[in-house]
Write a protein that holds these residues in place. Sequence first.
Motif, PDB file in Angstrom:
ATOM      1  N   VAL A  41       0.840  -1.202   0.000  1.00  0.00           N
ATOM      2  CA  VAL A  41       0.000   0.000   0.000  1.00  0.00           C
ATOM      3  C   VAL A  41       0.875   1.251   0.000  1.00  0.00           C
ATOM      4  O   VAL A  41       0.675   2.178  -0.792  1.00  0.00           O
ATOM      5  N   TRP A  42       1.860   1.293   0.882  1.00  0.00           N
ATOM      6  CA  TRP A  42       2.736   2.466   0.939  1.00  0.00           C
ATOM      7  C   TRP A  42       3.635   2.558  -0.291  1.00  0.00           C
ATOM      8  O   TRP A  42       3.911   3.657  -0.778  1.00  0.00           O
ATOM      9  N   ALA A  43       4.088   1.431  -0.801  1.00  0.00           N
ATOM     10  CA  ALA A  43       4.934   1.459  -1.997  1.00  0.00           C
ATOM     11  C   ALA A  43       4.174   2.050  -3.180  1.00  0.00           C
ATOM     12  O   ALA A  43       4.717   2.844  -3.960  1.00  0.00           O
ATOM     13  N   GLU A  44       2.905   1.682  -3.305  1.00  0.00           N
ATOM     14  CA  GLU A  44       2.100   2.205  -4.419  1.00  0.00           C
ATOM     15  C   GLU A  44       1.784   3.684  -4.237  1.00  0.00           C
ATOM     16  O   GLU A  44       1.677   4.426  -5.214  1.00  0.00           O
ATOM     17  N   ALA A  45       1.673   4.135  -2.999  1.00  0.00           N
ATOM     18  CA  ALA A  45       1.413   5.559  -2.753  1.00  0.00           C
ATOM     19  C   ALA A  45       2.579   6.418  -3.215  1.00  0.00           C
ATOM     20  O   ALA A  45       2.390   7.587  -3.570  1.00  0.00           O
TER      21      ALA A  45
END
Length: 543
Positions: free
Chosen positions: A84-88
Amino acid sequence: MIRSGRKYLDALRDGREVWLDGERVEDVTGHPAFRNTASSIARLYDLAHDSEHSDLLTADGVHRAYVVPRTHADLVARREAYKVWAEAGFGFLGRTPDCAAGGTAGFAALPRLFTTDTFDGADNVLAYHRGLAEEDLYCAFTTGDPGPGTDTGTGDGDPAVRAVKECDGGIVVRGVKTIGTGAVFADEVIVGTTEPLAPRDADHALCFSLPLDTPGLKLVSRMSYEARSGGVFDDPLSSRFDENDSLLVCEDVFVPWERVLTYRNVEATAAMWWGTPAYLNFVHQAATRFWTRLEFLTGVAILLTRSSGTRELPAVSRSVGRLLGMVAQAKAFVLAAEASWEHVDGGCGGVMPGTEISCAQRGMAGELYPRAVQEVRRLAGGSDRRLPESAEELLYPVPGAGDGPGTPGTRAKDRMKLLKLAREALGSEFAARHERDERFCHGVPYVHPAVRNRPGPAAVRNRAGGAATRTRPGGAAMRNWADGPAAQDWHGAARNWHGDTQDWHGDTQDWHGGAQKCERLATACLDGYDPDGAPTRTRGTFQ
């Protein structure tokens, strides 16, 4: 406690000493070299604090990366939070708060390794891990030493961090460390060394933690890509996702004993990284981010072929197919590392990703990434060279010059946005930094075999007297590894497994992906702004 983005930004206004281009930065949240990236990190905190992703990102009141995994399912859940954070950040924010969070969880999984004949840091490391988790702090780390010829101006000829004095309440340290990626945005920094030390290097064999506002602690930032960007439209990545690197300087800094993790012990100072799950947890996060960045680059390639009208050409289809194959390869390494999990300390410290696959992933990433970038460059051709210099040409067009480089199926503004994104992801100094990082962040290629052959967690645990096993589900029951008052009750309990086989079609595994997901990720990056840099919608994470 899960912090909001606002509370995170407020905490950065603590008087820390950050230097850039010879001048002190008074407030990183408002300085043009750091403010946008600080806001991007704040958005990560908001995703965990209050969003549809909160349940995925947190467990038992803390960020999931701080939780010591007990089963394969826990590793999968942690990776889903990483994703989730990587995609953000579209794969360009590497040292986000979940990186060191996983590392400190690795320390806490094997605290007895910190008990030595020179110093007992076991209670300290457990308390530190708990404090970071419960306060939801962003911890950075810096472990590299400057070269022996480096002149730090101390006059003693020794540039590396070492203890110069012992006091009743702690130690005084002096020296320099490199490279503190993300440190200017962090609440805390761990100062240690991952490099091999000889027995005579005991003066440098120490690891400690400090808040960034500690007196005498300085961060000297490298050139800021964000400061030199032309704004979000012209430089959509560096203007928002420059995580920065800095030199850490300790000028006779006092470190309380409770913040010392290892002291004057060569073996423990190295083994805290290589002999606990810390390094493998770092790789788990980095491999998830690498997979995400390849998805993003592949999505950019797909958008380029659609915009230029070359999508259906056989050679172009084959090129996109090769990129999708690279994405699948990156994903496969992540899932394989999870599937080849190993017990830590006979199960007392939970589980960790498989050592062989994790170390192989780091070697693979350094070789695969330049190939992926070159593949997308070929699809882009030289189209980015025909761009107007900046968004000003759209906001204030030159009479008679037209709207710009559009195509039959793409408006000039949208075409410019896409080409500027491609140029920055592939051919800018920002892009070169990330390619360098993928290739050399763990050393030059001929170092990788040595890293893989280091005494790993199993060897260190065996020397310590523990049992290192790879028992599949259904083995001995998990035991609580955290004894005494520092025991952490939110590390989770062992979960029930149904048989010795893993259900690869269960709810915990996301097998969807491919071209459409890559394209949606790249489109999400393009959808967030207009030529004047103003956001067109509230950016969250990619859906």
